[in-house]
Design an enzyme around this catalytic site. Sequence first.
Site: not given
Length: 361
Positions: A26, A174, A177, A179, A234
């Site tokens: 990112t 994805h 992490n 999400y 996260n």
Amino acid sequence: MTSDLFSPISVGKLELPNRVVMAPLTRNRAGEGNVPTDLNVEYYRQRASAALIITEATQVAAEGVGYPATPGIHTPEQVAGWRKVTDAVHAAGGHIFCQLWFCGRISHPSMLNGKLPVAPSAIRPEGEAMTYEGPQPFVTPKALSEKEIEHIIGEYGRAARLAREAGFDGVEVHAANGYLIDQFLRDGSNQRDDRWGGSLENRARFLTRVLDTVFEAWQPNEVGVRLSPENRFNSMSDSDPAKTFEYVAHQLSGLGLAYLHVLEGDMLSGERTLDYRHLRDVFGGIYMANCGYTLERAQAAIANGDADLVAFGQLYIANPDLVERFREGAPLNTPDPETFYGGDAHGYTDYPFLESETVSA
Ligand code: PHB
């Protein structure tokens, strides 16, 4: 012949010249409308000597966004922007997969027209969202209804089709992490008691349904999946990561995927406790290792069969010609964390190539 980092490998339909992958990164430099710009084209073109580039996380829908200036793959303008990226990478001899992303609870109403972020369960992550107005505390997300879950699965399907239109060689789902997909997988963020939560089968259902939809646009051997079993980033946790991710790896093993990409350990502390060799063996297909690998560790992992491919993140930020530098044992440029997220060409497309290449370029 024993394999090394510079030996070729077939990954699905692709014949990759070496094992050095550019990890998804990112960088918060997308243009207006979260459209890839000419600057983004140049950044990826510079890195086309990687065996495979995985794009920065790219939201599958407007409501999947969670950070400023991250690209999407849901509008015609975004598809056109990505087409310029894929054309440039292909013209330079490279390969590129699009990483499909939905942030879920790692977002903020200020980025969602005032609406609440969504998640499997209404559990607020610790920490702060990165918004256009600066960091703001995470809010308690709205627990998705079954109808909304089906809608989001459809959005992954549309994004997968658009990624094909944009000229990618494949897509990476994805599921790491913290999400949305990972929020379903791990029980620290999924406390549902319907068919989308509870048992391992139920927690993995969202991932497997997303994959089914993605397979309508791509053959399984054009699709990778990224997991991060023990990453606490996260605000993530699971009561039994070894068991959860052994189950997920087993579920993925029969699908004929291009690869399984695993962020090993905890991204921020580097702590690593699980047996990733076991996870790799359970999956049984092409295994891509990631998280803090150096040239030496990567060579060892390939040589002893712990990995088939190694993805490099920070080193790829700073070294567009990482393959060449590794091959020659040349010194590496040092990444500058000040320019990781947001900004312009500085710290993005101005890291130097090796002298010899600059002269011949
Ligand atoms: C980040 O913006 O720091 C970020 C984004 C996506 C990831 C991991 C980290 O998967």
